[in-house]
Scaffold this active site. Sequence first.
Site, short mmCIF file in Angstrom:
data_model
loop_
_atom_site.label_atom_id
_atom_site.label_comp_id
_atom_site.label_asym_id
_atom_site.label_seq_id
_atom_site.Cartn_x
_atom_site.Cartn_y
_atom_site.Cartn_z
N ASP B 140 0.84 -1.19 0.00
CA ASP B 140 0.00 0.00 0.00
C ASP B 140 0.88 1.25 0.00
O ASP B 140 1.77 1.39 0.84
CB ASP B 140 -0.92 -0.01 1.23
N HIS B 147 -4.37 13.64 1.08
CA HIS B 147 -4.55 12.75 2.24
C HIS B 147 -3.32 12.81 3.14
O HIS B 147 -3.43 12.92 4.37
CB HIS B 147 -4.77 11.31 1.76
N GLU B 212 -11.01 3.97 3.55
CA GLU B 212 -10.04 4.75 2.76
C GLU B 212 -10.29 4.46 1.29
O GLU B 212 -10.29 3.31 0.86
CB GLU B 212 -8.59 4.42 3.15
N GLU B 214 -9.21 4.19 -2.32
CA GLU B 214 -7.95 3.98 -3.05
C GLU B 214 -8.23 3.31 -4.39
O GLU B 214 -9.27 2.69 -4.59
CB GLU B 214 -6.99 3.07 -2.26
N ASP B 246 -9.36 0.49 1.93
CA ASP B 246 -8.36 0.13 2.94
C ASP B 246 -8.93 0.46 4.33
O ASP B 246 -8.53 1.41 4.98
CB ASP B 246 -7.08 0.94 2.67
N ARG B 250 -8.80 3.57 13.43
CA ARG B 250 -7.90 4.68 13.78
C ARG B 250 -7.38 4.60 15.21
O ARG B 250 -6.27 5.04 15.50
CB ARG B 250 -8.62 6.01 13.56
N GLN B 253 -4.73 1.95 15.22
CA GLN B 253 -3.60 2.47 14.46
C GLN B 253 -2.77 3.45 15.27
O GLN B 253 -1.54 3.40 15.28
CB GLN B 253 -4.12 3.13 13.17
N LYS B 266 -5.18 -2.31 10.00
CA LYS B 266 -5.53 -2.45 8.59
C LYS B 266 -5.82 -3.90 8.20
O LYS B 266 -6.59 -4.15 7.28
CB LYS B 266 -4.34 -1.97 7.73
N THR B 270 -9.55 -5.81 3.79
CA THR B 270 -9.38 -4.88 2.68
C THR B 270 -10.37 -5.34 1.61
O THR B 270 -10.42 -6.53 1.30
CB THR B 270 -7.94 -4.93 2.14
N GLU B 387 -10.16 12.42 7.80
CA GLU B 387 -9.94 13.75 7.22
C GLU B 387 -11.21 14.59 7.25
O GLU B 387 -11.20 15.73 7.69
CB GLU B 387 -9.44 13.61 5.79
#
Lengths: 439, 439
Positions: B140, B147, B212, B214, B246, B250, B253, B266, B270, B387
């Site tokens: 990744d 971002h 996420e 992607e 993804d 949080r 993480q 993560k 996925t 975000e």
Amino acid sequence: MASIDGTDLDRTHDVAARSCVPGADGHPDFPIQNLPLGLFSVGDGARRAGVAIGDRILDLAAAQAAGLLTGEAARAVAAAESGTLNGLLALGAGPRRALRHQLFDLLRAESPDRDRVSPLLHEAAACTLHLPARIGDYTDFFVGIHHATNTGRLFRPDQPLLPNYKHLPVGYHGRASSIRPSGTPVRRPHGQAKPPHLDAPVFGPSRRLDYELELGVWIGPGNDLGTPVPIAEAAGQVAGFCLLNDWSARDIQGWEYQPLGPFLAKSFATTISPWIVTPEALAPFRIPQAARPAGDPTPLPHLLDPADQAGGALDLDLVIWLSTAASRAAGLPPERIARSNARHMYWTVAQMVAHHTSGGCDLRPGDLLGTGTLSGPEREACGSLLETTEGGKAPIGLATGEERRFLEDGDEVILTARGQREGFAPIGFGPCRAVVLPA
Amino acid sequence: MASIDGTDLDRTHDVAARSCVPGADGHPDFPIQNLPLGLFSVGDGARRAGVAIGDRILDLAAAQAAGLLTGEAARAVAAAESGTLNGLLALGAGPRRALRHQLFDLLRAESPDRDRVSPLLHEAAACTLHLPARIGDYTDFFVGIHHATNTGRLFRPDQPLLPNYKHLPVGYHGRASSIRPSGTPVRRPHGQAKPPHLDAPVFGPSRRLDYELELGVWIGPGNDLGTPVPIAEAAGQVAGFCLLNDWSARDIQGWEYQPLGPFLAKSFATTISPWIVTPEALAPFRIPQAARPAGDPTPLPHLLDPADQAGGALDLDLVIWLSTAASRAAGLPPERIARSNARHMYWTVAQMVAHHTSGGCDLRPGDLLGTGTLSGPEREACGSLLETTEGGKAPIGLATGEERRFLEDGDEVILTARGQREGFAPIGFGPCRAVVLPA
């Protein structure tokens, strides 16, 4: 036989057992008490499952075809027919133990089948050893607390260990594609780095190439996505162990690793010893978990199991040897440059497995875990040159008169592991070795 | 037909082309100009290679068996016989293009074989779509500069981007085992986190679950270990594209990721869209690399290629939709909660491939790369809730009257991608969707 903390020892651990295979008794790595599994080929032939005994390899499929293996043991060998051991690893402890017991009986001095075994043995020196399994995912941990402390100190003298270190086994995803068996040369990688005296990065051959002394852990049955493995069942996921050299380009690593971790600094090559040393073979060398000092945080419940704390650590002598172009030219043997022990793992393998799956991540048969660098507390026990030389500041001297801050082209790094305990036959892993080629 | 910067457009991009398959013309995702490749099954049947056309799937092996595909195209289909597309991806651009051209002729309105094609079509709604290839390794990246800036600002207001960001495409190894095709529910992970108000970490269900947005990149031929792919040849390694969610926890993480990067935050899941949209299908939507402002550092030579700079970026409209349990109960359709574009990649896919292999790391057919989250500069274009809600501080309001700081159980996240350009038929990727199940 004795029993340690619930781990049954049995007749296959009998120090007095002798083998019918010449040279196996007293072999430094592969006496009859070890019986590690691997994948070998002869000439251009197909890859076949084998077991190491002394300096020979017994062809398991041939033994089965000859009617020398039955029941669960035969089932284990049949599961490896596809040219990898993934299927065998997936079967778990039962068939693996059955295979060990039948092989022990087949290969001991008193074996009634010893004349039938003899033609099924190959000289190991004439065989090629391969990666024993197709590695789906490779995860590298960081559980060597002295390594974590030593490397952390280089960046954060006041706080070498980050706050999470003693609460979970820190790990990250590694690259599976570039794992190679012992003996495969490693090309010095190019990469991007920013030396401190320059304003911008440069691209070129790594100037700070290093080794890392680790154990590798082969995963057995695996778990379904979304179904964590409880700590009390985590040891059952382990199919065996190997040595692992997590080659590291320190200059590339220093520039790339923030904020998402090591990437190209590691993925150019990882070397493993090709024999899978089983949990059964290592039963005599299990010890209580002792790397966590009194007063440290108690692990959260999902990482804590009394049986694991009592016998989930390993007492394995680990040695790093170096041979240089100059030492070989001078006819010198490899020089021992460090000696450590697997007991310096702050987290057990079962804790690594339980943590890895605690969020639901699935492990698959043949997945590989690395422990992280297993340094001891002394300079002579450091598992990487980064630590031994304090980031390249304090070179080590070699018998040739050479110095090393980091690895030079032509250097061959050899890792060895050995279990030794009073009353038991010592066993080894076989070497994990590779020579550094120029960029 | 036109030619953009060396990328030849041909008759398969003709906006006026019509298909013999009912409903394909004007289909939002899969008109005859797209022809993405995938792996499907019907009922309990075997996994078979297929191509999406409108709301149908053409069985490629059946088409070949019927004599409708020849030469290189037949070879491409034969390479997919093993029940995955790895072998087809490994063949590279030549056979893939030959297959596209023959499929285009077979499926167009004027096809002399249209009566023979008809029985080989399946209703897509009656098929199960699988991961199209066995993913050896998943990497990744972090090339969405908005971002990287938005998330960096949460931790480092004065220096959102780290010094390496504009010199190399930052990336890390991800977990391959837990990648699932669109439609597979995602279970909210348990994990260890340390809320700011507590002194010690706690273990429990993630409270800050996020998506996420992607793109995924499928690798084609691959390279040998130790043999980097030059930037000018890097685009030839790309076999196609998909959408990739993804999923990120949080809170897990934030506690685990130092110093080795994201891991369990993560690896619980996925999600990817199952169709491989080929580089050929995306040729009309290639644009000059424009996300690197004037004055930024020039990439080092191994990452710089004029043709790549001129046409190596992609103009793809990317949308995130959310459906909640309440919105579904109210009969409301999924609500658009963000819209971005693939042009916000600071590094091109070719640069990602060249960097990835620059130290010698080998890529294998069927490896998957993620781009990293592709946010745009505005709040409405953010590719993650982290975000959009500024780390959970500024919730978004939904049409149901609900608010979201992070994802709730029952939420379904749907990603879509669409190429649109004057003079060309719009094409899409098909959805990348999954619903969140309770922990």
